[in-house]
Motif scaffolding. Sequence first.
Motif, mmCIF file in Angstrom:
data_model
loop_
_atom_site.group_PDB
_atom_site.id
_atom_site.type_symbol
_atom_site.label_atom_id
_atom_site.label_comp_id
_atom_site.label_asym_id
_atom_site.label_seq_id
_atom_site.Cartn_x
_atom_site.Cartn_y
_atom_site.Cartn_z
ATOM 1 N N THR A 19 0.817 -1.215 0.000
ATOM 2 C CA THR A 19 0.000 0.000 0.000
ATOM 3 C C THR A 19 0.851 1.266 0.000
ATOM 4 N N ASP A 20 2.171 1.143 0.114
ATOM 5 C CA ASP A 20 3.023 2.321 0.229
ATOM 6 C C ASP A 20 3.239 3.026 -1.101
ATOM 7 N N TYR A 21 3.300 2.272 -2.184
ATOM 8 C CA TYR A 21 3.585 2.869 -3.480
ATOM 9 C C TYR A 21 3.100 1.951 -4.601
ATOM 10 N N THR A 22 3.118 2.493 -5.796
ATOM 11 C CA THR A 22 2.800 1.736 -7.001
ATOM 12 C C THR A 22 4.061 1.622 -7.839
ATOM 13 N N SER A 23 4.376 0.420 -8.289
ATOM 14 C CA SER A 23 5.570 0.203 -9.104
ATOM 15 C C SER A 23 5.229 0.341 -10.579
ATOM 16 N N GLY B 295 0.113 7.563 -0.717
ATOM 17 C CA GLY B 295 0.168 6.104 -0.783
ATOM 18 C C GLY B 295 0.099 5.602 -2.209
ATOM 19 N N ALA B 296 -0.155 4.309 -2.343
ATOM 20 C CA ALA B 296 -0.239 3.690 -3.665
ATOM 21 C C ALA B 296 -1.465 4.192 -4.418
ATOM 22 N N ILE B 297 -1.410 4.102 -5.732
ATOM 23 C CA ILE B 297 -2.531 4.481 -6.595
ATOM 24 C C ILE B 297 -3.342 3.228 -6.893
ATOM 25 N N SER B 298 -4.597 3.221 -6.494
ATOM 26 C CA SER B 298 -5.407 2.007 -6.604
ATOM 27 C C SER B 298 -6.508 2.097 -7.651
ATOM 28 N N ASP B 299 -6.878 3.292 -8.082
ATOM 29 C CA ASP B 299 -7.962 3.454 -9.053
ATOM 30 C C ASP B 299 -7.571 2.823 -10.377
ATOM 31 N N PRO B 300 -8.267 1.767 -10.842
ATOM 32 C CA PRO B 300 -7.891 1.088 -12.088
ATOM 33 C C PRO B 300 -7.956 1.982 -13.311
ATOM 34 N N ASP B 301 -8.915 2.900 -13.356
ATOM 35 C CA ASP B 301 -8.995 3.811 -14.506
ATOM 36 C C ASP B 301 -7.783 4.738 -14.549
ATOM 37 N N ARG B 302 -7.369 5.208 -13.384
ATOM 38 C CA ARG B 302 -6.198 6.092 -13.342
ATOM 39 C C ARG B 302 -4.925 5.330 -13.699
ATOM 40 N N LEU B 303 -4.822 4.102 -13.234
ATOM 41 C CA LEU B 303 -3.662 3.279 -13.581
ATOM 42 C C LEU B 303 -3.607 3.019 -15.082
ATOM 43 N N ALA B 304 -4.760 2.758 -15.674
ATOM 44 C CA ALA B 304 -4.807 2.531 -17.119
ATOM 45 C C ALA B 304 -4.387 3.782 -17.875
ATOM 46 N N LEU B 305 -4.788 4.943 -17.378
ATOM 47 C CA LEU B 305 -4.401 6.210 -18.013
ATOM 48 C C LEU B 305 -2.895 6.422 -17.912
ATOM 49 N N THR C 132 4.881 -0.764 -20.888
ATOM 50 C CA THR C 132 4.633 -0.150 -19.584
ATOM 51 C C THR C 132 3.828 -1.120 -18.737
ATOM 52 N N ALA C 133 4.255 -1.353 -17.513
ATOM 53 C CA ALA C 133 3.524 -2.220 -16.589
ATOM 54 C C ALA C 133 3.369 -1.500 -15.262
ATOM 55 N N VAL C 134 2.198 -1.630 -14.669
ATOM 56 C CA VAL C 134 1.911 -0.989 -13.386
ATOM 57 C C VAL C 134 1.467 -2.067 -12.408
ATOM 58 N N SER C 135 2.010 -2.044 -11.191
ATOM 59 C CA SER C 135 1.648 -3.041 -10.188
ATOM 60 C C SER C 135 1.902 -2.467 -8.808
ATOM 61 N N HIS C 136 1.420 -3.176 -7.787
ATOM 62 C CA HIS C 136 1.666 -2.803 -6.396
ATOM 63 C C HIS C 136 2.648 -3.801 -5.799
ATOM 64 N N GLY C 137 3.574 -3.328 -5.004
ATOM 65 C CA GLY C 137 4.420 -4.262 -4.287
ATOM 66 C C GLY C 137 5.889 -3.986 -4.434
ATOM 67 N N MET D 178 10.179 2.314 -11.351
ATOM 68 C CA MET D 178 9.900 3.481 -10.522
ATOM 69 C C MET D 178 8.843 3.158 -9.480
ATOM 70 N N GLN D 179 8.999 3.725 -8.320
ATOM 71 C CA GLN D 179 8.011 3.604 -7.246
ATOM 72 C C GLN D 179 7.362 4.975 -7.069
ATOM 73 N N VAL D 180 6.078 5.069 -7.379
ATOM 74 C CA VAL D 180 5.393 6.360 -7.327
ATOM 75 C C VAL D 180 4.283 6.326 -6.280
ATOM 76 N N LYS D 181 3.992 7.517 -5.767
ATOM 77 C CA LYS D 181 2.932 7.676 -4.776
ATOM 78 C C LYS D 181 1.939 8.718 -5.259
ATOM 79 N N ASP D 182 0.709 8.576 -4.790
ATOM 80 C CA ASP D 182 -0.306 9.579 -5.093
ATOM 81 C C ASP D 182 0.035 10.875 -4.355
ATOM 82 N N GLU D 183 -0.029 12.005 -5.063
ATOM 83 C CA GLU D 183 0.342 13.284 -4.458
ATOM 84 C C GLU D 183 -0.541 13.624 -3.265
#
Length: 451
Positions: A124-128, A179-189, A209-214, A170-175
Amino acid sequence: MEASVSFSHNMEDEYEKFVRRMNPPIVVIDNESCRNATVIQVDSSYKHGALLEVVQLLTDLNLIITKAYICSDAGWFMDVFNVIDHNRNKVTDERILDYIKKSLGPDSYFASSMRRSVGVTSGTDYTSIELIGTDRPGLLSEVSAVLTHLKCNVANAEVWTHNTRAAAVMQVKDEETGGAISDPDRLALIKRLLCNVLSGSNKSREAKTAVSHGETHTERRLHQMMFDDRDYEGMDGADSLDEKERPQVNVVDWHEKDYSVVTVRCKDRPKLLFDIVCTLTDMQYVVFHGSIDAEGSESEAYQEYCIRHVDGFPVKSDAERQRVIQCLEAAIERRVSQGLKLELCTADRFGLLSDVTRIFRENSLTVTRAEVTTRSGKAVNTFYVRDASGYPIDPKIIDSIRKTIGQTILRVKGCPEEPNQVSQESPTRFLFGAFFKSKSLCGFSSVRTYT
């Protein structure tokens, strides 16, 4: 009725644990027998990848392996490493020594920890975010601008460029939430826009491009990504190092023992052993015996490995031999940083990376590699920069950039290139650098820095 038995990965894991309990690993750390190094010996039952696990641990602790002896046969392996710290002293910190014993000793599980280190687990800390595409001038600035626009803050990342390709983890966080970005629509964007940036106008090579948590072991993942992308193909030297500094890799047959013998000679650097063992492991080769020798910070490293493929056979053909050579050369060269080293340390703020990389781009600098992280609210960034056209950097440009960013914030490490040093690299080997984790802000590096 004949009973049928099916096996699962859980059963395999339980068998591995049973074997481990019957043959627990033994870790011996000796600070007395060697005058200038700490000797670490690890004995354990063998499993493919166990050698990499040990080397990876020592490398992650920023220890330098000056010598090593590797023996793995008959279901057992024994590794002996001479290690020093970055001050080239013996390792005397009891916390580090205790951590090594606990991580490699009877209570550890090589196989399971390795799978965790290179895979993806929930968090939950970041999105990879994993990126790979064709490198070009301004790419980093474009990527960081997209992330800033999408309200993503880069906490940690590493990016490598090699043979016209660029890869990043890259490990990114929601501004807003931190924390991690969980919204699937936002991740797809995020995936779609970054993939568009990576693709650019080049349709001949695929961008991914691949997006995941962990969690993931960033450096090993970068090796895997660039290997899968086949960055070792077409290495004719134009985008590589000068001929005198290129690694010398050779593969010969040892018919009497049914091994293939791999030898490597190149300039030594701290993570060289990890890069080579990582590549051999991911290519599904088993190291049965090995010898590593590198004394002195500027010395030549010599490494020798007796290998077989996991199918039990040595290298079978000239084509396979050439592929092993190319892949090892690529693994060594990916980490070589060509350019002037700049270090930035300042209070972290949203959009900092975008602003800094835009300034570099506007001053016609390309970042060949870089490291960025945030520590307790501070941004600690390292950039390796060159003139985008391949010519030596004008010192006046560096002075102007430092005045813009801040003299005390941006420091120059190393010496500007001499005017007669014309770049030997291809103009297509461009930046993708400002996302890394910096491990040190002390010392000076040469124009070509091995880390």
